[in-house]
Every structure is written in C-alpha cells, then in structure tokens.
Design an enzyme around this catalytic site. Structure first.
Site, mmCIF file in Angstrom:
data_model
loop_
_atom_site.group_PDB
_atom_site.id
_atom_site.type_symbol
_atom_site.label_atom_id
_atom_site.label_comp_id
_atom_site.label_asym_id
_atom_site.label_seq_id
_atom_site.Cartn_x
_atom_site.Cartn_y
_atom_site.Cartn_z
ATOM 1 N N LYS A 33 0.820 -1.215 0.000
ATOM 2 C CA LYS A 33 0.000 0.000 0.000
ATOM 3 C C LYS A 33 0.854 1.266 0.000
ATOM 4 C CE LYS A 33 -0.737 0.772 4.949
ATOM 5 N NZ LYS A 33 -0.074 2.083 5.002
ATOM 6 N N THR A 34 2.005 1.237 0.692
ATOM 7 C CA THR A 34 2.858 2.431 0.725
ATOM 8 C C THR A 34 3.384 2.749 -0.665
ATOM 9 O OG1 THR A 34 3.522 1.894 2.993
ATOM 10 C CG2 THR A 34 4.877 3.485 1.813
ATOM 11 N N ASP A 225 -3.775 7.922 4.436
ATOM 12 C CA ASP A 225 -3.258 6.583 4.706
ATOM 13 C C ASP A 225 -3.896 6.028 5.980
ATOM 14 O OD1 ASP A 225 -1.744 4.307 4.496
ATOM 15 O OD2 ASP A 225 0.110 5.201 5.237
ATOM 16 N N GLU A 226 -3.922 4.704 6.126
ATOM 17 C CA GLU A 226 -4.484 4.040 7.311
ATOM 18 C C GLU A 226 -5.883 4.594 7.624
ATOM 19 O OE1 GLU A 226 -3.082 1.514 8.361
ATOM 20 O OE2 GLU A 226 -0.904 1.682 8.180
ATOM 21 N N GLN A 259 -7.814 -4.368 9.601
ATOM 22 C CA GLN A 259 -6.728 -3.968 10.500
ATOM 23 C C GLN A 259 -7.115 -2.741 11.323
ATOM 24 O OE1 GLN A 259 -2.590 -4.474 8.913
ATOM 25 N NE2 GLN A 259 -3.615 -4.729 6.943
ATOM 26 N N ARG A 614 1.858 -10.319 10.817
ATOM 27 C CA ARG A 614 3.195 -9.709 10.948
ATOM 28 C C ARG A 614 4.276 -10.709 10.543
ATOM 29 N NH1 ARG A 614 1.747 -5.565 9.801
ATOM 30 N NH2 ARG A 614 -0.216 -6.672 9.528
#
Length: 750
Positions: A33-34, A225-226, A259, A614
C-alpha cells in the site's frame, strides 16, 4: 509509460493512475500500500499537478518521511513541496498561520500528555474536588473523547448521556473541569494534541468564506493513509475540505478494515466501511496479493477474519510458497509458556539461521512481558521491550525542553511551573501556589504576575531574576538559530552544571541525554529541507519545538540486534521472519472487556489478524492452561481464535476442536488434549435479544441465562448488597458450577 509503473501489479497500477474522483484502496497486509500511495503522488506530479496542491495525511512522522523519500526518487526535490505529514503536524502547520483568527497566538505552545495531566491535576485542586474520585487519567480521557466527538465545553452539560455517566462514576463536575481547562489553555496560548484537530475544525467552521475556502482551493488532491484508523473528528475535517458544492472530490483513502484495531483511541471502522455513503461514485481497488507471508499464514488469516460480519470482503493470496505450518503450543502455566517460547527461539535461530532482530513476541497486554523477559535473560538472548518511557519523556530532557518552550512562549504556564525552581533557586512550592492563586484571581498569566506578587523582598528578587533570565533567552532567539540558542539556554540555566556535578552512572546518563537532545537540535538546523514556496528553511526554535512535540515513540529507530517484545497494537505496520503470538486465552486474547459485545469481539479478532500477519515465514501461537494473576493461579480456556484456523494449516502439541459459527458470546471450542475432553454448550444467543435483569432481583432457585455459559440454575447466593456472589449450575460436564459476582454477571431471569 513511466518505468516505476512497471513495478506495480495490475490492480496497484489502476489504483495509482485513477486520479479523478473518490477512490478507496483496500490494502490487505503486506500488499504494497505504501508503494501505491507514494507512486500515486508521484504520478499526479508527473501529470502536471502542482506538488503543494497535494495533501497526504499519515499517522506517523516516520511514514511521512518515508513517503517523501520514495516520491523524491521519482520526481526529485518536488517531493518536499507536497503537504505530507501526520494529521496533527499538518493541522498544526495550518493553525500556525491562521490561529489568530480563533484567538490564539501564532506561536502557541503544544501541550503533551504530561502537561495536559498536570494542568488537569491543578484544576481539580483549585475546584476543591476529591483527587481520588476525579482520577486525572479518567478526566483526561473524558475531555479527549469529548473533543474527538466535537463536543464543546458549552455543549457538554446538554449531553444527557454524558452527564448521567459522569454522575454514575461519581464525577459530576467533569464538565466544569473541561470548561476551566479550555479557558486555562487559551489564556496560556496553548493547545493540546486533541486541540490540533478540534481547533482546526472550529477554524474551518467559523471561517467558511476565507480560511476554509482558501484550503479547499489549495488542496486539489487529498490522500489519507491508514483510513481505517481515522476517528469521527478526522473524518469530519476531511468532509469539510472535500465535500462541498462544486468540489471535484479527488479523495483517495487507503486502508484495511480488517486492520482497524484502535477503537479505544476513538478510531471508527465505519469510516472506511461506509465511505461510499458520503462519496458517491466511489471506485474501489482491492490489493489482495500479499508480498510478505507464506501461504499457510495467509490462508489462516483469511479463514479467521471471515468470522467477522462487518467487513469489506476480500481474499488475500501469496505466491511465496506454502511455507511452514503454524505451530500451536499449549503450556501448563504462564511460566512454562515463557520457557517454551525461549526454547523455540533458540531452536529457530539454530535451525533457520535467524538473527534476534528477525523475531518478535507479541502479547495482548504489556504486563505479559515479564515471564518472557526472565527466560530470555536466562538464555542470554538480547531483547528489547517497546512501550516504555520514550526519550522525550525523560525528566532531564523535559526540563530543558520546558526552558525552550518558555523562551518561545512566556504564557506557557506548565513550562514555567516546571523550571521556575529548577535548578533550585529558592522559589518554593508556597511561592508558586501564591503566584497561581494571584494569577487566577487577577485573570493574568503566571508570567505577568512574576513582578507583581506581594512577597518578601528576597523572593521578589528571585522572581525578577528568573524573569530576566528568560527575557535574555527570548532576546537571543532573534539572532540565533535553534541549536545556538538551546546550547546557550542549557548552560545559562544551570542544567549542564547540575548534571555535570552528578558523577554517578545515572548522572552521566542524564547528561548524555541532554547532550543527545542538543545533537538532535543541531541535526534539525543542518537539515537543508526547503519550506514550500520559499528558498530558505525555518531553523527557529519554535519550529523545532513543534516537530518534537509531535514526535512519538514509534518514530524512534534502533538498529540493535534484539528480539522485539511488544503489544499486538504496537506491532501494526511491522513485519518479522518469525512471530510468536502468546497468551491466546479467553478473557486475555480476546480481552475479558470484549466478552459481551459483538463489535468488541470483532475488533479483538482484527487485532489477532494483525498479529498473525506480521509473520513472514514462521508463526507460533501459544497459550497457558493456568496463569498467575494477582497472587493466585487462574485456570484459562484456549482462545476461540485458535479453533478458527483450519486444521490443515496447523501443527500442535494438543488436539484443536472445530470452530463455532456463533460470533459473540460463546467461545469457539478448543479442547485441551485431556483424557476427559472439555465440552461446553454451543450457544446461539443473539446479544440484541439479551436483556440482563437487575442483579438485586436474582434469588436462589431461579433459572437464568448468561451470554457465555448459557442457561443455569442459581444454587446459592452469598454476601449482601453489591457483594452478592451466586453459585450457578450451568449443566456443563467440566466445571458445571461457577461463582459469579452478581454486580457484574449480567444474568437474564428466565
């Protein structure tokens, strides 16, 4: 087509190049995504969009820095002209320019949590309220929550639900504390972290034709973002900027509803789930390829999150190979759990040639770290616990920063109170109390009253000398950069002298911390980043203080080779070759606070989803049958999340049962490998239909219903009033009788 676009998969490329209109990028874990976010900004600039017309909002300073670095690799120095930063840092930047329109100075101080709590503590004392009932943390949380929900001090008393809850918690005067706190902050020319959002919204709301319109025209493209972590107020500000008649709605939200794990901070998962309701014509792109984890881990995550009803459906996949099965370990006690994890770490380091830094231990609560620390020390395995005191919270660092803050803003009362007698100069607590009282009665700042207070001549001299010292620092600020000024202040204030006089190991460490702070200021001064629209950088002390006030412990970096210990919440956004998720027991993970709420259980499941994703190659899940708590051994049930993982992805040292289809109250059954297997009634109670009876109405012989344990009979009741404890037979084969405190049990009489 630009070369960097060839690095993207098909869906990523579409998300980058679809620049017009509202866009939602649903980005699964490890899906790049980044890269999509940064390439999208680079693509906009290459298409002719001016960089300062782009607003990119993130949740950490580290993310913003990384984003600018990546954009710069494509478009060069133009990256520095993009408005990229956290919500708080970006909004602080706007407020610096516009603050006077809402009655604040442009050089307002930003209060950190310690400053805020200190002021609240003072107000509680000034209002003669009981400090035990009016717990500072509880009051702070209440005020913060009010601001995040756009509830002003004036509006608060009209909110019946809040006032009723405050009375029930025996804190009916919180609204008065909130009102006084807001007034004191304004008088001191200070904003707390919540104000950076709250006051910005007020600025836009009260100045629609000049200020709001100015920034609407300025920011033609907005990226967040997020997005799943945004709260009500952040979304309200976004809508102010983007949703208006004639707007082009060029908004891009990037996030993953699976998330969303920060409800306790006010995050609202509905913001991402219901985005299309506000932004009509929303185009959605799902990034479903996971570049991080092997297939067993990815499929386990997919299967687990399916148990949540509220979600954006997606199916994550990986081409990194099948990988190792997920290892599930049952320990007899939390002590054995610590030993088994340490043993497994040693084995993984030897068999898979892992470094300490490749490994993380994740837990639901920070208190769980103790036993793992003990065994890692015994095995001489270097580790670091995250979540402790950050650099900027250390006393000697905060002392010097308080001097710097007071130099910039003499109205800053929390800074003044911190340093007025440090190093000691004979201005005692009594004098400070008199000063505070006089300032409140005369409606002036502490600074204004320093040379007006009627005290003995000696004390008057001390107060005037202190004021003269700070004035000297302020005068120097006009000719010195931040580093020169800070070094001068550190020496002339006496801080360096005091620290040098302490030759103990601790004293030397404190001196090193102050030296490190000064080094950081020097690095800030020597950074050659250019401010948008100018040819020079702002190296003032005021700008530096704004930067560090917005600094968080997650932004700190350490390259040491250690095993990472942290809470699952802190692990979001990180990745490790090997991850241990420990303490997977009912009432621990998921938390006991989530037991009676479907939305809370779903959030716990999302937290579990974040935890297991993770891991890149190795994932180990552990739980203990018993745990030592508050001096007693408490027996535990395995977490429902364990049995939600399909058996073909797991290897374990015990038998795992099948998952239940019920989502909330009953736990998913996981047998413990005993000769007599545990069986519990699998319930299908709809929490919406469950209506707890008053605890005072429950008597012996009654049939009752419990959300978790099902139907039972009250055998006996001990105690009186709010200490009544019921013994109830729930007709379960294993442990049929349970003793529940009626005050908390939530039972429905049948």
């Amino acid at each position: 087509m630009q070369n960097y676009l060839q690095e993207l998969n098909d869906v990523q490329r579409q998300a980058v190049t679809t620049t017009e209109g509202p866009v939602l990028v649903v980005a699964g874990p490890g899906s790049g995504k980044t890269r999509v976010l940064t390439f999208r900004i680079a693509y906009l600039i290459e298409q002719g969009v001016l960089p300062w017309q782009i607003l990119s909002l993130t949740f950490t300073n580290k993310s913003a820095r990384e984003m600018k670095e990546r954009i710069a690799k494509v478009v060069g120095d133009k990256a520095n002209q993009v408005w990229a930063g956290t919500f708080h840092s970006t909004f602080a930047k706007i407020l610096r320019v516009e603050a006077e329109k809402i009655g604040y100075p442009s050089n307002f101080t930003i209060y950190d949590t310690t400053d805020t709590k200190s002021l609240i503590k003072t107000i509680i004392k000034d209002l003669n309220l009981n400090p035990e009932k009016y717990n500072v943390n509880a009051v702070y949380s209440r005020i913060s929550s009010a601001k995040s929900n756009l509830i002003t001090p004036k509006l608060y008393p009209d909110m019946q639900e809040l006032m009723t809850a405050d009375k029930a918690s025996q804190r009916p005067h919180i609204h008065e504390i909130y009102k006084t706190y807001t007034a004191r902050c304004k008088k001191a020319g200070a904003m707390d972290f919540d104000d950076l959002l709250f006051q910005l919204y007020y600025l836009f709301h009260s100045n629609p034709d000049n200020v709001l319109e100015k920034y609407r025209k300025k920011f033609q493209y907005i990226l967040v973002d997020e997005f799943q972590d945004t709260n009500y107020l952040q979304y309200a500000i976004l809508k102010k900027l983007a949703l208006y008649e004639g707007s082009k709605l060029n908004v891009c939200a990037v996030g993953d509803d699976a998330q969303s794990i920060y409800a306790f901070r006010g995050a609202t998962v509905e913001n991402i789930l219901d985005l299309e309701k506000d932004f009509k014509g929303l185009q959605t792109f799902k990034l479903e390829q996971n570049y991080r984890s092997t297939d067993h881990i990815v499929q386990a995550a997919n299967a687990t999150i399916l148990f949540n009803k509220k979600q954006i459906r997606k199916k994550i996949w990986s081409d990194k190979g099948v990988g190792h099965k997920i290892k599930v370990i049952k320990a007899l006690s939390d002590t054995e759990e610590g030993k088994r994890v340490a043993d497994a770490i040693v084995e993984q380091k030897n068999r898979h040639h892992l470094s300490n830094s490749d490994i993380a231990i994740l837990y639901r609560t920070n208190a769980q770290s103790r036993v793992f620390e003990e065994y890692l020390r015994r095995y001489n395995i270097h580790y670091q616990v995250f979540g402790g005191t950050s650099f900027y919270q250390r006393k000697e660092v905060k002392d010097l920063i308080a001097y710097l803050r007071l130099t910039v803003n003499q109205k800053d009362e929390e800074a003044l109170k911190r340093v007025i007698n440090y190093p000691k100069r004979g201005i005692g607590k009594t004098t400070l109390e008199k000063l505070s009282k006089f300032a409140n009665e005369s409606d002036q700042t502490l600074w204004d009253c320093l040379d007006q207070l009627q005290v003995p001549a000696r004390t008057q001299g001390l107060l005037k000398n202190f004021k003269l010292l700070i004035n000297t620092f302020t005068q120097r600020s006009t000719t010195s950069d931040a580093y020169e000024l800070a070094t001068y202040i550190a020496r002339q204030s006496g801080i360096i002298k005091v620290l040098k006089a302490d030759t103990t190991v601790e004293g030397l460490s404190r001196l090193e911390n102050v030296t490190s702070l000064l080094d950081g200021i020097k690095e800030f001064v020597e950074n050659d980043e250019v401010i948008e629209g100018t040819e020079q950088s702002d190296k003032s002390l005021s700008t530096y203080l704004q930067n560090i006030a917005l600094h968080t412990s997650l932004d700190e970096e350490d390259t040491g080779n250690y095993v990472t210990l942290m809470s699952s919440h802190s692990a979001k956004g990180l990745e490790f070759k090997s991850v241990f998720v420990v303490g997977l027991e009912e009432t621990l993970f998921p938390s006991f606070m989530s037991m009676n709420s479907m939305s809370a259980i779903e959030e716990e499941r999302r937290l579990f989803y974040v935890s297991i994703t993770r891991a890149e190659e190795l994932l180990t899940l552990t739980f203990a049958s018993s745990r030592y708590r508050h001096g007693k051994t408490v027996y535990s049930e395995p977490s429902r999340f364990l049995s939600e993982i399909p058996l073909d992805h797991v290897e374990s040292n015990f038998n795992i049962g099948q998952p239940t289809t019920s989502n909330v109250a009953p736990r998913a059954r996981v047998t413990g490998g005993f000769k007599k297997k545990r069986t519990e009634a699998v319930l299908s109670i709809n929490p919406a239909d469950f209506n707890p009876s008053p605890s005072s109405s429950i008597e012996e012989g009654m049939r009752v219903l419990h959300l978790k344990f099902g139907e039972g009979e009250v055998i006996k009741i001990d105690g009186a009033r709010d200490k009544r404890v019921a013994t109830i037979n729930f007709n379960q084969i294993d442990n049929p009788e349970r003793r529940l405190m009626l005050k908390f049990a939530k039972l429905q009489i049948l």
